[in-house]
Design an enzyme around this catalytic site. Structure first.
Site, PDB file in Angstrom:
ATOM      1  N   ARG A  36      11.230  -4.408  -3.246  1.00  0.00           N
ATOM      2  CA  ARG A  36      10.491  -5.321  -4.125  1.00  0.00           C
ATOM      3  C   ARG A  36      11.306  -5.662  -5.353  1.00  0.00           C
ATOM      4  O   ARG A  36      11.832  -4.768  -6.040  1.00  0.00           O
ATOM      5  CB  ARG A  36       9.170  -4.684  -4.547  1.00  0.00           C
ATOM      6  CG  ARG A  36       8.297  -5.536  -5.469  1.00  0.00           C
ATOM      7  CD  ARG A  36       7.096  -4.753  -5.972  1.00  0.00           C
ATOM      8  NE  ARG A  36       6.283  -4.246  -4.885  1.00  0.00           N
ATOM      9  CZ  ARG A  36       5.333  -4.939  -4.264  1.00  0.00           C
ATOM     10  NH1 ARG A  36       5.093  -6.182  -4.635  1.00  0.00           N
ATOM     11  NH2 ARG A  36       4.635  -4.390  -3.306  1.00  0.00           N
ATOM     12  N   GLU A  59      10.500  -3.911   4.731  1.00  0.00           N
ATOM     13  CA  GLU A  59       9.741  -5.047   4.211  1.00  0.00           C
ATOM     14  C   GLU A  59      10.378  -5.528   2.918  1.00  0.00           C
ATOM     15  O   GLU A  59      10.626  -4.734   2.010  1.00  0.00           O
ATOM     16  CB  GLU A  59       8.285  -4.644   3.941  1.00  0.00           C
ATOM     17  CG  GLU A  59       7.477  -5.691   3.191  1.00  0.00           C
ATOM     18  CD  GLU A  59       6.184  -5.142   2.615  1.00  0.00           C
ATOM     19  OE1 GLU A  59       5.754  -5.648   1.552  1.00  0.00           O
ATOM     20  OE2 GLU A  59       5.607  -4.206   3.212  1.00  0.00           O
ATOM     21  N   LYS A 149      -2.779  -2.490   7.188  1.00  0.00           N
ATOM     22  CA  LYS A 149      -2.252  -1.914   5.956  1.00  0.00           C
ATOM     23  C   LYS A 149      -3.424  -1.487   5.072  1.00  0.00           C
ATOM     24  O   LYS A 149      -4.289  -2.301   4.740  1.00  0.00           O
ATOM     25  CB  LYS A 149      -1.394  -2.962   5.243  1.00  0.00           C
ATOM     26  CG  LYS A 149      -0.947  -2.596   3.837  1.00  0.00           C
ATOM     27  CD  LYS A 149      -0.080  -3.706   3.264  1.00  0.00           C
ATOM     28  CE  LYS A 149       0.252  -3.502   1.801  1.00  0.00           C
ATOM     29  NZ  LYS A 149       1.178  -4.532   1.298  1.00  0.00           N
ATOM     30  N   GLY A 178       1.045   3.076  -4.153  1.00  0.00           N
ATOM     31  CA  GLY A 178       0.939   4.350  -4.839  1.00  0.00           C
ATOM     32  C   GLY A 178       1.300   5.548  -3.978  1.00  0.00           C
ATOM     33  O   GLY A 178       0.978   6.686  -4.332  1.00  0.00           O
ATOM     34  N   GLY A 198       8.526   2.663  -1.685  1.00  0.00           N
ATOM     35  CA  GLY A 198       9.769   2.088  -2.176  1.00  0.00           C
ATOM     36  C   GLY A 198      10.862   3.114  -2.348  1.00  0.00           C
ATOM     37  O   GLY A 198      11.170   3.880  -1.439  1.00  0.00           O
TER      38      GLY A 198
END
Length: 227
Positions: A36, A59, A149, A178, A198
């Site tokens: 991200r 992703e 998801k 989270g 992440g």
């Protein structure tokens, strides 16, 4: 790995081809790496590190137009080594065509958007929609989706997944939002098939539970469940 829509029209019919796509994408691993807000070079470097450690589900979020370049670069790097790359935060109709042009192999969304679901199916783009309520889960089934998801997972909590597995035993849950190395195992024990996270996943020694050691069998297709 290619994807051809497995249901020709809408109804309570689960898309066996999309189900198989995500099953094959994750393989024996239990994590989707979310890239991200990174520039192309940093995103490719992070994706390469993940692939080198055996992870397959990547992703790249496309929250803005500028992120499409990053998506395209990671797609190019992934395809060069036989890896698939998805586009995240795809919740607007206008995004579907853009991420397809950028080469995305699948799309992920924070919510359940019927129009986006239909557009992805038309584009033969596997779609992982977000859910947070029983109504959204039921809608996802109506639209043929079996991989969902859970978002925001840290707010809903592992007990939400346990509770939803009662009336909805069929989804494969990907808990996202989270997720940390400290709570990921709790979501897996509650019934999540995988988690999305992440940079924390790159603490590789601590992330062994997510890398997977047992292969899941190809999902069975029973009459009335999928075609």
């Amino acid at each position: 790995m290619t994807y051809t829509p497995g249901i020709p029209e809408y109804g309570v019919v689960r898309d066996a081809e999309e189900d198989r796509f995500f099953h094959d994408l994750f393989g024996s691993t239990h994590v989707m790496v979310i890239l991200r807000g990174l520039d192309p070079a940093a995103a490719v470097a992070r994706a390469t590190d993940a692939w080198d450690h055996g992870l397959r589900a990547i992703e790249v979020t496309v929250a803005s137009e500028g992120h499409l370049e990053t998506l395209g670069e990671v797609v190019t790097a992934g395809h060069a080594r036989g890896q698939l790359v998805g586009a995240g935060s795809v919740y607007r109709l206008s995004q579907v065509e853009r991420v397809v042009r950028a080469g995305a192999d699948f799309a992920v969304a924070p919510g359940m958007h019927a129009d986006v679901s239909r557009a992805c199916r038309t584009a033969a783009l596997p779609y992982l929609p977000g859910v947070a309520t029983p109504g959204e889960i039921a809608l996802a089934e109506t639209l043929g989706h079996t991989w969902l998801k859970v978002f925001p997972a840290s707010v809903l909590g592992p007990r939400w997944i346990s509770a939803m597995r009662g009336p909805f035993p069929w989804p494969k849950w990907v808990a996202t939002g989270g997720i940390t190395l400290g709570n990921a195992a709790d979501f897996l024990r509650a019934g999540a098939t995988a988690v999305g996270m992440g940079a924390a996943v790159e603490e590789w020694d601590a992330a062994q539970v997510l890398l997977g050691s047992q292969s899941r069998a190809t999902p069975a297709t029973s009459e009335g469940d999928a075609r």
